[in-house]
Design a protein around this motif. Structure first.
Motif, mmCIF file in Angstrom:
data_model
loop_
_atom_site.group_PDB
_atom_site.id
_atom_site.type_symbol
_atom_site.label_atom_id
_atom_site.label_comp_id
_atom_site.label_asym_id
_atom_site.label_seq_id
_atom_site.Cartn_x
_atom_site.Cartn_y
_atom_site.Cartn_z
ATOM 1 N N GLY A 113 0.813 -1.220 0.000
ATOM 2 C CA GLY A 113 0.000 0.000 0.000
ATOM 3 C C GLY A 113 0.838 1.257 0.000
ATOM 4 N N ILE A 114 2.142 1.138 0.101
ATOM 5 C CA ILE A 114 3.012 2.324 0.114
ATOM 6 C C ILE A 114 3.476 2.614 -1.309
ATOM 7 N N ILE A 115 3.223 3.836 -1.745
ATOM 8 C CA ILE A 115 3.479 4.214 -3.131
ATOM 9 C C ILE A 115 4.964 4.121 -3.478
ATOM 10 N N ALA A 116 5.280 3.433 -4.558
ATOM 11 C CA ALA A 116 6.646 3.186 -5.065
ATOM 12 C C ALA A 116 7.425 2.201 -4.201
ATOM 13 N N GLU A 117 6.767 1.631 -3.197
ATOM 14 C CA GLU A 117 7.466 0.706 -2.300
ATOM 15 C C GLU A 117 8.001 -0.504 -3.044
ATOM 16 N N GLY A 118 7.329 -0.928 -4.099
ATOM 17 C CA GLY A 118 7.750 -2.147 -4.803
ATOM 18 C C GLY A 118 9.035 -1.975 -5.604
ATOM 19 N N CYS A 119 9.467 -0.741 -5.821
ATOM 20 C CA CYS A 119 10.639 -0.545 -6.702
ATOM 21 C C CYS A 119 11.937 -1.078 -6.084
ATOM 22 N N PRO A 120 12.302 -0.668 -4.861
ATOM 23 C CA PRO A 120 13.552 -1.210 -4.312
ATOM 24 C C PRO A 120 13.580 -2.739 -4.197
ATOM 25 N N PRO A 121 12.509 -3.410 -3.724
ATOM 26 C CA PRO A 121 12.562 -4.877 -3.707
ATOM 27 C C PRO A 121 12.729 -5.503 -5.100
ATOM 28 N N LEU A 153 12.977 6.818 -8.299
ATOM 29 C CA LEU A 153 14.117 7.401 -9.024
ATOM 30 C C LEU A 153 15.430 6.737 -8.590
ATOM 31 N N GLU A 154 15.571 6.476 -7.307
ATOM 32 C CA GLU A 154 16.789 5.800 -6.824
ATOM 33 C C GLU A 154 16.865 4.375 -7.366
ATOM 34 N N SER A 155 15.713 3.741 -7.496
ATOM 35 C CA SER A 155 15.697 2.368 -8.025
ATOM 36 C C SER A 155 16.105 2.352 -9.490
ATOM 37 N N LEU A 156 15.614 3.335 -10.258
ATOM 38 C CA LEU A 156 16.008 3.413 -11.670
ATOM 39 C C LEU A 156 17.526 3.539 -11.763
ATOM 40 N N ASN A 157 18.080 4.400 -10.911
ATOM 41 C CA ASN A 157 19.521 4.635 -10.971
ATOM 42 C C ASN A 157 20.308 3.370 -10.634
ATOM 43 N N LEU A 158 19.925 2.713 -9.546
ATOM 44 C CA LEU A 158 20.674 1.528 -9.122
ATOM 45 C C LEU A 158 20.564 0.402 -10.156
ATOM 46 N N ALA A 159 19.358 0.232 -10.688
ATOM 47 C CA ALA A 159 19.169 -0.810 -11.709
ATOM 48 C C ALA A 159 20.041 -0.508 -12.924
ATOM 49 N N ALA A 160 20.135 0.783 -13.294
ATOM 50 C CA ALA A 160 20.914 1.154 -14.482
ATOM 51 C C ALA A 160 22.411 0.981 -14.220
ATOM 52 N N VAL A 161 22.869 1.483 -13.092
ATOM 53 C CA VAL A 161 24.313 1.469 -12.859
ATOM 54 C C VAL A 161 24.825 0.045 -12.638
ATOM 55 N N GLN A 162 23.948 -0.825 -12.120
ATOM 56 C CA GLN A 162 24.357 -2.218 -11.894
ATOM 57 C C GLN A 162 23.921 -3.133 -13.052
ATOM 58 N N ASN A 163 23.316 -2.558 -14.060
ATOM 59 C CA ASN A 163 22.857 -3.327 -15.222
ATOM 60 C C ASN A 163 21.971 -4.524 -14.805
ATOM 61 N N LEU A 164 20.931 -4.241 -14.053
ATOM 62 C CA LEU A 164 20.115 -5.320 -13.484
ATOM 63 C C LEU A 164 18.896 -5.632 -14.369
ATOM 64 N N PRO A 165 18.435 -6.879 -14.319
ATOM 65 C CA PRO A 165 17.298 -7.300 -15.161
ATOM 66 C C PRO A 165 15.952 -6.886 -14.562
ATOM 67 N N VAL A 166 15.683 -5.597 -14.597
ATOM 68 C CA VAL A 166 14.463 -5.069 -13.985
ATOM 69 C C VAL A 166 13.693 -4.254 -15.021
ATOM 70 N N VAL A 167 12.380 -4.410 -15.019
ATOM 71 C CA VAL A 167 11.526 -3.574 -15.872
ATOM 72 C C VAL A 167 10.557 -2.831 -14.948
ATOM 73 N N PHE A 168 10.486 -1.522 -15.122
ATOM 74 C CA PHE A 168 9.565 -0.688 -14.345
ATOM 75 C C PHE A 168 8.350 -0.408 -15.233
ATOM 76 N N VAL A 169 7.166 -0.714 -14.723
ATOM 77 C CA VAL A 169 5.948 -0.511 -15.520
ATOM 78 C C VAL A 169 5.058 0.508 -14.818
ATOM 79 N N VAL A 170 4.911 1.665 -15.430
ATOM 80 C CA VAL A 170 4.069 2.717 -14.860
ATOM 81 C C VAL A 170 2.674 2.612 -15.461
#
Ligand SMILES: Cc1ncc(C[n+]2csc(CCOP(=O)(O)OP(=O)(O)O)c2C)c(N)n1
Ligand SMILES: [Mg+2]
Length: 339
Positions: A113-121, A153-170
């Motif tokens: 229920g916390i907005i954007a909470e799912g991004c870091p996990p 925004l922090e999750s986007l950065n970490l995923a990019a800098v670490q080249n991680l297999p993550v897709v963000f769907v807005v």
């Protein structure tokens, strides 16, 4: 995709009926078989179905407070999910999470229920895949109201800098409760947030499951092949209030009518018919979805309520060794401080 979408819609129509039971004549949010808030996702189905078609059970999905269409498309157990929403002992989290906190480790699904909470996990799941050298991916769903949150925004950065297999769907439904997007966000196209992190950003403009499917194939394929994260924004429409009981006084009739007109299920149904799928096949899919939904609701209603004595079970992890019942359960540093 059609099956997942009609199942989600019919499921929510039934939840809506159950939710209203006992809450009238004056709206009492704590009464009835589903106490508390209920955020329905009718009008969002194309995004969950189009994306999750490309996922396996070992891929992780994190979803926001409007999770049912994504949970259905990811294959979360419908019976145990319903028991969770009804607060029953056999629910996914023994009835302690409710509809905004569904966790199904069998298919790696979680929501919050916390907005954007799912991004870091989701970034954490991507990092785990990298460390374990597997080809599983993680997808974080969020609303357009969450794209200015630090966690995103922090999750986007970490995923990019670490080249991680993550897709963000807005999921862009134009509204964050009663706040229209253009009053709080500087970009009309949220996929442009990707530019700042040097990753691909794509927007699917219509409530079109097939277009979502194609855009997601690209983004998820890219993640699975270790080519890095991406951002996908999908235009959806909120057919209901923000939550059940929302009188939507802030919303024009025209805006609501537009949401009805642009229904993704109608659109996919026409596409299927145009490609030669006959009415009988469509009706079969609809009626088997109805049966599955009814079975889940009936099963959940028969399930026992949790024992009050178990209220404190499974709430915190076991205290680390050395921490007794009389001591506060705080992290200890090497110097013995408790900061
Ligand atoms: C961190 C945080 N801030 C505020 C809230 C209160 N809140 C609940 S839903 C919501 C709006 C969400 O809008 P959006 O992300 O667009 O999702 P939608 O409801 O439109 O699907 C807000 C602000 C919250 N749950 N978490
Ligand atoms: Mg929104």
């Amino acid at each position: 995709m059609y099956e997942a979408m009609v199942t989600a819609r019919q499921y929510e129509e039934r939840l809506q009926e159950e939710y209203l039971e006992g809450k009238q004549p004056a709206f009492d949010i704590s009464a009835g078989p589903i106490p508390g808030e209920l955020h329905l996702a009718a009008g969002h189905e194309a995004s969950g179905a189009g994306v999750c078609q490309h996922l396996r059970d070992d891929d992780t999905v994190t979803a926001p407070h409007r999770p049912h269409h994504i949970a259905v498309a990811k294959g979360v157990d419908l019976k145990r999910m319903t028991a969770e929403i009804f607060g029953r002992e056999t629910g996914l989290s023994k009835g302690k999470g409710g509809h905004m906190h569904l966790f199904d480790p069998d298919v790696n699904f979680a929501c919050s229920g916390i907005i954007a909470e799912g991004c870091p996990p989701a970034v954490g799941a991507g990092l785990a895949a990298k460390k374990r050298n597997t080809d599983s991916v993680a997808v974080a769903f969020l609303g357009e109201g969450a794209i200015d949150q630090g966690a995103f925004l922090e999750s986007l950065n970490l995923a990019a800098v670490q080249n991680l297999p993550v897709v963000f769907v807005v999921e862009d439904n134009d509204w964050a409760i009663s706040m229209p997007k253009d009053r709080v966000t500087d970009v009309e196209n949220g996929a442009r947030r990707a530019d700042g992190f040097d990753m691909p950003g794509t927007r699917v403009d219509a409530d079109d499951a097939v277009a979502v499917y194609e855009a997601a194939r690209e983004a998820i394929g890219r993640a699975r092949d270790w080519n890095g994260p991406s951002l996908l924004e999908v235009q959806v429409h909120r057919r209901m209030g923000h939550f059940m009981g929302d009188p939507e006084a802030y919303r024009s009739d025209e805006d609501k009518a537009a949401a009805e007109r642009r229904d993704s299920i109608d659109r996919l149904e026409s596409d299927l018919q145009a490609h030669g799928v006959d009415d009988e096949t469509i009706e079969d899919l609809r009626s088997s979805a109805r049966e599955r939904v009814e079975e889940a609701i009936e099963w959940a209603k028969e399930q026992p309520e949790p024992e009050p004595a178990d209220a404190h079970e499974d709430v915190f992890t076991n205290p680390p060794s050395g921490v007794t019942d009389n001591e506060p359960n705080v992290a200890k540093t090497e110097t013995g401080g408790d900061d």
